[in-house]
Design a protein around this motif. Structure first.
Motif, PDB file in Angstrom:
ATOM      1  N   GLN A 213     -60.128  22.933  48.734  1.00 20.76           N
ATOM      2  CA  GLN A 213     -59.817  24.329  48.440  1.00 20.76           C
ATOM      3  C   GLN A 213     -59.543  25.069  49.748  1.00 20.76           C
ATOM      4  O   GLN A 213     -60.288  24.924  50.721  1.00 20.76           O
ATOM      5  CB  GLN A 213     -60.993  24.965  47.699  1.00 20.76           C
ATOM      6  CG  GLN A 213     -60.786  26.418  47.304  1.00 20.76           C
ATOM      7  CD  GLN A 213     -61.952  26.943  46.489  1.00 20.76           C
ATOM      8  OE1 GLN A 213     -62.624  26.187  45.782  1.00 20.76           O
ATOM      9  NE2 GLN A 213     -62.197  28.237  46.585  1.00 20.76           N
ATOM     10  N   GLU A 214     -58.469  25.879  49.778  1.00 14.06           N
ATOM     11  CA  GLU A 214     -58.101  26.613  50.984  1.00 14.06           C
ATOM     12  C   GLU A 214     -58.041  28.107  50.709  1.00 14.06           C
ATOM     13  O   GLU A 214     -57.635  28.536  49.620  1.00 14.06           O
ATOM     14  CB  GLU A 214     -56.741  26.131  51.514  1.00 14.06           C
ATOM     15  CG  GLU A 214     -56.720  24.658  51.896  1.00 14.06           C
ATOM     16  CD  GLU A 214     -55.405  24.255  52.526  1.00 14.06           C
ATOM     17  OE1 GLU A 214     -54.993  24.901  53.518  1.00 14.06           O
ATOM     18  OE2 GLU A 214     -54.788  23.293  52.025  1.00 14.06           O
ATOM     19  N   GLU A 215     -58.419  28.899  51.722  1.00 13.12           N
ATOM     20  CA  GLU A 215     -58.346  30.356  51.644  1.00 13.12           C
ATOM     21  C   GLU A 215     -57.781  30.886  52.955  1.00 13.12           C
ATOM     22  O   GLU A 215     -58.106  30.376  54.033  1.00 13.12           O
ATOM     23  CB  GLU A 215     -59.725  30.966  51.386  1.00 13.12           C
ATOM     24  CG  GLU A 215     -60.342  30.559  50.060  1.00 13.12           C
ATOM     25  CD  GLU A 215     -61.729  31.147  49.854  1.00 13.12           C
ATOM     26  OE1 GLU A 215     -62.226  31.823  50.783  1.00 13.12           O
ATOM     27  OE2 GLU A 215     -62.309  30.937  48.780  1.00 13.12           O
ATOM     28  N   ARG A 216     -56.934  31.924  52.873  1.00 13.42           N
ATOM     29  CA  ARG A 216     -56.294  32.511  54.044  1.00 13.42           C
ATOM     30  C   ARG A 216     -56.413  34.028  53.974  1.00 13.42           C
ATOM     31  O   ARG A 216     -56.192  34.621  52.914  1.00 13.42           O
ATOM     32  CB  ARG A 216     -54.804  32.126  54.112  1.00 13.42           C
ATOM     33  CG  ARG A 216     -54.524  30.633  54.108  1.00 13.42           C
ATOM     34  CD  ARG A 216     -53.054  30.372  53.831  1.00 13.42           C
ATOM     35  NE  ARG A 216     -52.744  28.953  53.732  1.00 13.42           N
ATOM     36  CZ  ARG A 216     -52.867  28.221  52.630  1.00 13.42           C
ATOM     37  NH1 ARG A 216     -53.320  28.790  51.514  1.00 13.42           N
ATOM     38  NH2 ARG A 216     -52.562  26.945  52.623  1.00 13.42           N
ATOM     39  N   GLU A 217     -56.723  34.651  55.126  1.00 16.65           N
ATOM     40  CA  GLU A 217     -56.745  36.104  55.191  1.00 16.65           C
ATOM     41  C   GLU A 217     -56.216  36.556  56.544  1.00 16.65           C
ATOM     42  O   GLU A 217     -56.374  35.839  57.555  1.00 16.65           O
ATOM     43  CB  GLU A 217     -58.148  36.640  54.943  1.00 16.65           C
ATOM     44  CG  GLU A 217     -59.198  36.138  55.902  1.00 16.65           C
ATOM     45  CD  GLU A 217     -60.584  36.648  55.538  1.00 16.65           C
ATOM     46  OE1 GLU A 217     -60.706  37.457  54.609  1.00 16.65           O
ATOM     47  OE2 GLU A 217     -61.542  36.225  56.200  1.00 16.65           O
ATOM     48  N   HIS A 242     -58.166  30.960  58.375  1.00 16.03           N
ATOM     49  CA  HIS A 242     -57.879  29.960  57.350  1.00 16.03           C
ATOM     50  C   HIS A 242     -59.105  29.061  57.201  1.00 16.03           C
ATOM     51  O   HIS A 242     -59.627  28.547  58.191  1.00 16.03           O
ATOM     52  CB  HIS A 242     -56.661  29.148  57.785  1.00 16.03           C
ATOM     53  CG  HIS A 242     -56.054  28.315  56.708  1.00 16.03           C
ATOM     54  ND1 HIS A 242     -54.779  27.809  56.795  1.00 16.03           N
ATOM     55  CD2 HIS A 242     -56.533  27.891  55.503  1.00 16.03           C
ATOM     56  CE1 HIS A 242     -54.511  27.121  55.701  1.00 16.03           C
ATOM     57  NE2 HIS A 242     -55.566  27.136  54.907  1.00 16.03           N
ATOM     58  N   THR A 243     -59.554  28.890  55.978  1.00 16.96           N
ATOM     59  CA  THR A 243     -60.729  28.070  55.682  1.00 16.96           C
ATOM     60  C   THR A 243     -60.371  27.017  54.644  1.00 16.96           C
ATOM     61  O   THR A 243     -59.631  27.299  53.696  1.00 16.96           O
ATOM     62  CB  THR A 243     -61.881  28.943  55.146  1.00 16.96           C
ATOM     63  OG1 THR A 243     -62.198  29.950  56.103  1.00 16.96           O
ATOM     64  CG2 THR A 243     -63.129  28.103  54.883  1.00 16.96           C
TER      65      THR A 243
END
Length: 341
Positions: A213-217, A242-243
């Motif tokens: 799972q990836e998350e970007r802010e 980015h995680t």
């Protein structure tokens, strides 16, 4: 022994650094550089190689290896790599997805491996990340572990040395609204390579990840920031946090955190690399400041040349090859010492 003949395909910010390093290395000769437009190339080019827009002119110079630095994605470099290996030439690329291309396109990885093996040459994707900090170095540290329960890696780095291609993929210089739109359209991707790092870690440890799972802010700056390639004003995006998390048997086992931005010191952010392995024994490794991304990528591309040329033909990962090391002696002699008698 004759020097290793090196050609470059691409001459952006990284390509220029690689050229300087090749020209300095004993036992290496820079024979050609393939560019889009010779009028836009900074002069002089180290080593005075052939400068051309025609790859066939580069092949006529009989390179042993081509260092490819054009783009980040397997879909964009596959045809180029296949063309290079068809001439019996090794390829090292800093395209991030090529560090473990099967994570992006298993069919393309198979085609690249089969073509390289058929023509008796090697193909390798490398770089500081993916290719070293958040995967190879992690894998090496697990070698002293009885058990590994969870891995967390953070790389807080400075994007300032990178050129426009990398900065665009991070959304640098956009507004927060443009950043959100870029994520939806695919124009902004954040760090390219998390799935490759996950693949390299999991494959090395024998883990099968059930999901990633990836998350970007956006990282929005409060002050003006400037590099040789871009100026970012207050309220604009200076980078991307980015995680990525990898899950196995219903629980998180890998977390990779990568807030990268231009000029982080402008807001008192200190760069670093941090690895935390929960297991037996527990390991914490901190490197401050970060391993310099541009310099390290250039070094890995050049230092891996004899290691790849001495390896069995085919597609390789950094975790497959001998431990990277600085090639400070004659590269041709080092290559000869690595090859089986």
């Amino acid at each position: 022994m004759n020097p290793i003949r090196v050609a470059l395909w691409g001459y952006g910010a990284m390509g220029q650094g690689v050229a300087r390093l090749v020209a300095e290395r004993p036992g290496m000769e820079l024979v050609a550089v393939v560019v889009r437009d010779k009028r836009r190339v900074p002069q002089p080019v180290p080593g005075d190689p052939l400068l051309t827009t025609d790859p066939e002119e580069m092949f006529a110079r009989r390179p042993d290896v081509v260092l490819l630095s054009t783009t980040s994605f397997v879909r964009d470099v596959e045809t180029i790599i296949l063309r290079i290996v068809s001439h019996g030439v090794h390829v090292i690329t800093i395209a991030e997805e090529m560090s473990a291309p099967a994570a992006a396109d298993p069919a393309a990885a198979k085609r690249l491996h089969e073509a390289a093996a058929a023509h008796g040459v090697g193909v390798l994707g490398t770089g500081v990340n993916p290719g070293f900090v958040m995967d190879l170095l992690v894998v090496a540290l697990t070698g002293v572990c009885h058990r590994v329960e969870h891995i967390e890696v953070q790389r807080i780095n400075d994007l300032s040395p990178y050129g426009p291609t990398v900065l665009r993929t991070q959304g640098v210089g956009t507004t927060p609204e443009e950043f959100a739109a870029g994520l939806k359209s695919g124009a902004i991707v954040g760090h390219v390579g998390f799935r490759q790092s996950m693949h390299l870690i999991a494959s090395a440890l024998g883990w099968e990840l059930e999901r990633v799972q990836e998350e970007r802010e956006p990282i929005v700056t409060r002050v003006r920031r400037q590099t040789p390639y871009i100026v970012v004003e207050p309220g604009q995006v200076a980078g991307c946090r980015h995680t990525a998390t990898g899950w196995r048997h219903g629980r998180e086992v890998v977390r990779l955190v990568h807030p990268q931005q231009i000029r982080p010191e402008a807001e008192n952010v200190e760069t670093q690399d941090f690895i935390h392995i929960q297991g037996v024994p527990e390991i914490r490794l901190q490197i401050r400041p970060e391993i310099a991304g541009g310099l390290a990528t250039e070094a890995l591309a050049v230092n891996m040349i004899p290691l790849l040329m001495a390896a069995k033909p085919g597609l390789h990962h950094m975790t497959d090859l001998p431990v990277p090391r600085a090639v400070l002696g004659d590269a041709g002699e080092i290559l000869r010492s690595l090859r089986p008698a």
